[in-house]
Design an enzyme around this catalytic site. Structure first.
Site, PDB file in Angstrom:
ATOM      1  N   SER A 261       2.864   5.815   1.735  1.00 37.43           N
ATOM      2  CA  SER A 261       4.001   4.978   1.376  1.00 37.43           C
ATOM      3  C   SER A 261       5.285   5.670   1.787  1.00 37.43           C
ATOM      4  O   SER A 261       5.294   6.858   2.105  1.00 37.43           O
ATOM      5  CB  SER A 261       4.031   4.694  -0.136  1.00 37.43           C
ATOM      6  OG  SER A 261       2.940   3.902  -0.532  1.00 37.43           O
ATOM      7  N   SER A 299       0.348   1.016   2.967  1.00 41.65           N
ATOM      8  CA  SER A 299       1.547   1.812   2.721  1.00 41.65           C
ATOM      9  C   SER A 299       2.554   0.959   1.963  1.00 41.65           C
ATOM     10  O   SER A 299       2.904  -0.141   2.390  1.00 41.65           O
ATOM     11  CB  SER A 299       2.155   2.275   4.056  1.00 41.65           C
ATOM     12  OG  SER A 299       3.295   3.075   3.855  1.00 41.65           O
ATOM     13  N   ASP A 301       6.085   0.285   1.307  1.00 35.87           N
ATOM     14  CA  ASP A 301       7.344   0.603   1.987  1.00 35.87           C
ATOM     15  C   ASP A 301       8.463  -0.179   1.300  1.00 35.87           C
ATOM     16  O   ASP A 301       8.682  -1.370   1.583  1.00 35.87           O
ATOM     17  CB  ASP A 301       7.246   0.244   3.461  1.00 35.87           C
ATOM     18  CG  ASP A 301       6.074   0.941   4.159  1.00 35.87           C
ATOM     19  OD1 ASP A 301       5.554   1.916   3.591  1.00 35.87           O
ATOM     20  OD2 ASP A 301       5.695   0.504   5.252  1.00 35.87           O
TER      21      ASP A 301
END
Length: 388
Positions: A261, A299, A301
């Site tokens: 992340s 991830s 984000d």
């Protein structure tokens, strides 16, 4: 436990520009988010133990990062704020209220994925101790995370509310330490040791110079994606990448290389409203993309941007008997048709913050002897043609 000293220090390791990496834009004097006047950053870092993982005992490679938009004394005075999520496989609390009123009045903490609750509790405890008058109303802390389970005993409960309070107490203006400190301690980026990075840009508007600063907790990207100054460095650097093996997770799972992340906080002293702050947050992915990422599903984000320009009392709490609370107020705002200068500053500051997080770092060995290798400076400089 490693805490931040009374005066912040920086690593003696070089930063991205020191390796001759060609980066666009004019930086502030510190090339850090703290170039925005009033912003304070603090850390608590926990590095303990080696060898096999025993949940609850370690090894531990984790911590907490804390950011005050207006410093500890300015808590409660809101900043215009906006946020953007490129991919929602992550967490940043307090976002619904920011969406509702376009304001941020609380400190920000960033840690590991399973420590959000501890940080949330720690911020509330800190507010009760330091700003009890504000704690009489509701508190919606902003607590964000990235996953450090490759190096850290993430299920061991090592991040506590006390650690969050210590990071808040450690916050200072001035230089910001980068790399494997605070919440970035156990993070990885593009198959190398990742963590915290920061950068800033100065933007001229008429006779005034404004600053845009970025702070990144970098834990994202696949090795083959890494791009530095336009060069596909991740494909050319000859360093083993143990993080993309298929069996380290100790299950019949294949962990994609882009997993992880990235949390980015953007600050500016330019007079932006909430919608314009959201515009800055929406440009963060362009800065990340300049370092190569394509944005993995695995991830989280998530990005937050705020402006410190309008420094006044909150107008979103319970009304008071003070006649001022019945008055219409006005604020300054940058013309929308000049916002591109600040979009560009955000993109360039985010790109450099990620590269700083990589360049400053050193190799780290964590739980079960998992290795996160450092970005090799010598090889990179040869690729860039900047070797002395």
């Amino acid at each position: 436990m490693l805490g931040q000293e009374e005066e912040q220090v920086t690593s003696n390791r070089p930063r991205a520009r020191d390796l001759g990496i060609n980066l666009r834009g004019t930086t502030g004097p510190l090339n850090a988010i703290t170039d925005v006047a009033g912003v304070e950053v603090g850390y608590t870092t926990l590095i303990e133990g080696d060898g096999p993982l025993t949940t609850g005992q370690g090894p531990v490679r984790t911590g907490v990062s804390a950011i005050f938009p207006r410093g500890r004394d300015g808590v409660g005075n809101p900043c215009a704020a906006g946020r953007y999520s490129l991919n929602g496989n992550g967490e940043m609390t307090g976002m619904h209220w920011i969406d509702e009123v376009g304001e941020l009045s609380m400190p920000i903490t960033i840690s590991n994925t399973h420590a959000v609750g501890a940080c949330h509790t720690g911020v509330i405890e800190w507010m009760n101790a330091n700003h009890p008058q504000l704690a009489r109303q509701w508190l919606l802390p902003v607590c964000a995370e990235t996953w450090d389970g490759y190096l850290n005993d993430i299920n061991g409960g090592h991040v506590t509310p006390a650690m969050a309070r210590q990071a808040l107490d450690a916050a200072r203006r001035g230089p910001v330490e980068e790399g494997s400190v605070g919440g970035g301690t156990g993070m990885n980026c593009y198959g190398f040791k990742g963590g915290n990075g920061t950068s800033s840009r100065v933007v001229s508007f008429g006779d005034t110079a404004y600053t845009v600063g970025a702070f990144v907790q970098a834990n994202f990207g696949s090795r083959d994606e890494l791009t530095i100054a336009g060069i596909p460095a991740g494909q050319l650097l000859t360093v083993e990448n143990p993080m993309e093996d298929t069996d380290w997770f100790e299950q019949d799972l294949r962990v994609p290389g882009g997993s992880g992340s990235v949390i980015v906080v953007v600050a500016t002293d330019a007079p932006l409203n909430a919608a314009q702050c959201k515009g800055l947050a929406r440009r963060v992915p362009l800065g990340l993309a300049r370092t190569g990422t394509t944005g993995s599903l695995f991830s989280g984000d998530i990005f937050l941007a705020f402006s410190t320009a309008d420094n006044g009392p909150s107008r979103t709490g319970f009304p008071t008997t003070d006649p001022v609370s019945d008055e219409i107020f006005t604020v300054q705002q940058l013309p929308w048709n000049r916002i591109d200068l600040f979009y560009a500053a955000t993109v360039y500051a985010v790109e450099e913050a990620v590269l700083n997080a990589l360049v400053v770092n050193q190799t780290m060995v964590g739980r079960d002897s998992h290795v996160s290798p450092a970005l090799p400076h010598d090889q990179l400089q040869k690729l860039l043609g900047t070797t002395n």
